[in-house]
Write a protein that holds these residues in place. Structure first.
Motif, short mmCIF file in Angstrom:
data_model
loop_
_atom_site.label_atom_id
_atom_site.label_comp_id
_atom_site.label_asym_id
_atom_site.label_seq_id
_atom_site.Cartn_x
_atom_site.Cartn_y
_atom_site.Cartn_z
N HIS A 36 0.88 -1.18 0.00
CA HIS A 36 0.00 0.00 0.00
C HIS A 36 0.91 1.23 0.00
CE1 HIS A 36 -3.66 2.06 2.20
NE2 HIS A 36 -3.48 2.52 0.97
N ILE A 37 0.73 2.11 -0.96
CA ILE A 37 1.53 3.33 -1.05
C ILE A 37 0.59 4.53 -1.14
CG2 ILE A 37 3.53 2.20 -2.09
CD1 ILE A 37 2.55 3.37 -4.82
N GLY A 38 1.17 5.70 -1.29
CA GLY A 38 0.37 6.90 -1.48
C GLY A 38 -0.22 7.40 -0.17
N SER A 39 -0.94 8.48 -0.27
CA SER A 39 -1.46 9.16 0.91
C SER A 39 -2.42 8.31 1.73
CB SER A 39 -2.14 10.46 0.50
OG SER A 39 -1.18 11.35 -0.05
N THR A 40 -3.18 7.44 1.09
CA THR A 40 -4.12 6.61 1.85
C THR A 40 -3.40 5.57 2.70
OG1 THR A 40 -4.45 5.03 0.03
CG2 THR A 40 -6.00 6.91 0.18
N SER A 41 -2.09 5.41 2.50
CA SER A 41 -1.31 4.46 3.31
C SER A 41 -0.68 5.12 4.53
CB SER A 41 -0.23 3.80 2.46
OG SER A 41 0.80 4.73 2.15
N VAL A 42 -0.91 6.43 4.68
CA VAL A 42 -0.30 7.18 5.78
C VAL A 42 -1.40 7.55 6.78
CG1 VAL A 42 1.02 9.23 6.42
CG2 VAL A 42 1.48 8.06 4.24
N PRO A 43 -1.44 6.92 7.95
CA PRO A 43 -2.47 7.25 8.93
C PRO A 43 -2.45 8.75 9.27
CG PRO A 43 -1.30 5.26 9.57
CD PRO A 43 -0.55 5.85 8.41
N GLY A 44 -3.65 9.33 9.32
CA GLY A 44 -3.79 10.72 9.68
C GLY A 44 -3.61 11.71 8.55
N LEU A 45 -3.28 11.26 7.35
CA LEU A 45 -3.05 12.16 6.23
C LEU A 45 -4.30 12.24 5.37
CD1 LEU A 45 -1.02 13.89 4.61
CD2 LEU A 45 -0.33 11.81 3.42
N ALA A 46 -4.79 13.47 5.15
CA ALA A 46 -5.91 13.65 4.23
C ALA A 46 -5.45 13.24 2.83
CB ALA A 46 -6.37 15.11 4.23
N ALA A 47 -6.37 12.74 2.04
CA ALA A 47 -5.98 12.20 0.74
C ALA A 47 -7.15 12.23 -0.23
CB ALA A 47 -5.50 10.75 0.90
N LYS A 48 -6.81 12.16 -1.51
CA LYS A 48 -7.83 11.83 -2.50
C LYS A 48 -8.23 10.39 -2.17
CE LYS A 48 -5.17 12.19 -6.05
NZ LYS A 48 -3.93 12.18 -5.31
N PRO A 49 -9.48 10.05 -2.26
CA PRO A 49 -9.89 8.69 -1.87
C PRO A 49 -9.56 7.67 -2.96
CG PRO A 49 -11.79 9.95 -2.57
CD PRO A 49 -10.61 10.91 -2.59
N ILE A 50 -8.28 7.60 -3.30
CA ILE A 50 -7.79 6.64 -4.29
C ILE A 50 -6.73 5.79 -3.60
CG2 ILE A 50 -6.52 6.34 -6.45
CD1 ILE A 50 -7.73 9.04 -7.36
N ILE A 51 -6.95 4.49 -3.58
CA ILE A 51 -6.00 3.56 -2.98
C ILE A 51 -4.91 3.28 -4.02
CG2 ILE A 51 -5.68 1.28 -1.97
CD1 ILE A 51 -7.57 3.16 -0.35
N ASP A 52 -3.67 3.64 -3.68
CA ASP A 52 -2.53 3.36 -4.55
C ASP A 52 -1.81 2.12 -4.03
OD1 ASP A 52 -2.13 5.43 -6.70
OD2 ASP A 52 -2.36 6.74 -4.96
N ILE A 53 -1.50 1.23 -4.94
CA ILE A 53 -0.84 -0.03 -4.62
C ILE A 53 0.34 -0.19 -5.56
CG2 ILE A 53 -1.12 -2.55 -4.58
CD1 ILE A 53 -4.15 -2.04 -4.08
N VAL A 54 1.47 -0.67 -5.03
CA VAL A 54 2.60 -0.99 -5.89
C VAL A 54 2.78 -2.50 -5.89
CG1 VAL A 54 4.40 -0.71 -4.12
CG2 VAL A 54 4.98 -0.38 -6.52
N VAL A 55 2.99 -3.05 -7.07
CA VAL A 55 3.23 -4.48 -7.27
C VAL A 55 4.55 -4.62 -8.02
CG1 VAL A 55 2.39 -6.61 -8.34
CG2 VAL A 55 0.76 -4.98 -7.37
N THR A 56 5.45 -5.44 -7.49
CA THR A 56 6.69 -5.69 -8.22
C THR A 56 6.62 -7.07 -8.85
OG1 THR A 56 7.80 -6.50 -6.22
CG2 THR A 56 8.09 -4.17 -6.78
N VAL A 57 7.08 -7.12 -10.10
CA VAL A 57 7.07 -8.35 -10.89
C VAL A 57 8.50 -8.66 -11.32
CG1 VAL A 57 4.69 -7.97 -11.69
CG2 VAL A 57 6.60 -7.10 -13.05
N ASP A 58 8.72 -9.87 -11.76
CA ASP A 58 10.06 -10.27 -12.17
C ASP A 58 10.51 -9.58 -13.46
OD1 ASP A 58 10.69 -11.95 -10.06
OD2 ASP A 58 9.75 -13.69 -11.02
#
Length: 189
Positions: free
Chosen positions: A59-81
């Motif tokens: 989980h990345i982006g502002s929604t992954s930081v407790p207490g931080l106001a954010a655009k309500p968009i969940i950002d996720i990073v996935v690493t692949v080979d």
């Protein structure tokens, strides 16, 4: 069971922004205790789609930081080979209901049709992943001053009209670079 690894092929060389520029009509929301649960729901969805591939999901982006106001968009990073082996990750994610938005060198982005979840795909070891995780997310979680600066910057920028969400993201660059420099200094880098 993993597929036999095929030789790496050349990556794309240009930015393909599927659907073109999009106007930004989003405002900041107070931190929402439901964001971590929404991340976990999509983490499971991504894991199911990409099983049995060896991927890392964060989980990345502002929604992954407790207490931080954010655009309500969940950002996720996935690493692949191998970012060029799109058949290993892109096809399964599209079949799971995500839509391709960005294809650019070293990075792909898929999102939900509602545009409320963005999944950033990078190759394992890409320095951008550490930038997202260690220098931005983790630093903002632990530094109240930079967290407030980042939120104030987003509020100021979102008070303006943006013809494209990417322009809004670019406008935050100077503040993000300064925050990451402080994060590096705090880590002794």
């Amino acid at each position: 069971m993993s597929r036999p690894r095929t030789p790496r092929r050349p990556d794309v060389t240009t930015l393909d922004l599927v659907g073109g520029p999009e106007a930004l009509a989003i405002e900041l929301h107070p931190a929402d205790e439901r964001w971590p649960g929404r991340y976990l729901d999509h983490r499971r969805r991504i894991q199911d789609a990409l099983a049995p591939a060896d991927v890392d999901i964060e989980h990345i982006g502002s929604t992954s930081v407790p207490g931080l106001a954010a655009k309500p968009i969940i950002d996720i990073v996935v690493t692949v080979d191998d970012i060029t082996a799109e058949e290993d990750y892109l096809d399964p994610l599209l079949a799971a209901g995500y839509e391709l938005r960005v294809r650019e060198p070293g990075h792909r982005l898929v999102r939900t049709p509602e545009r409320d979840v963005h999944v950033h795909l990078f190759e394992r070891g890409d320095p951008a992943v550490d930038e997202y995780l260690l220098l931005l997310r983790d630093h903002l979680r632990s530094d109240a001053d930079d967290r407030a600066l980042y939120e104030d910057t987003k509020r100021a920028l979102l008070s303006r009209r943006w013809d494209d969400m990417n322009d809004y993201a670019d406008a935050k660059t100077d503040v993000i670079v300064a925050i990451k420099a402080r994060a590096r200094a705090a880590r002794g880098q």
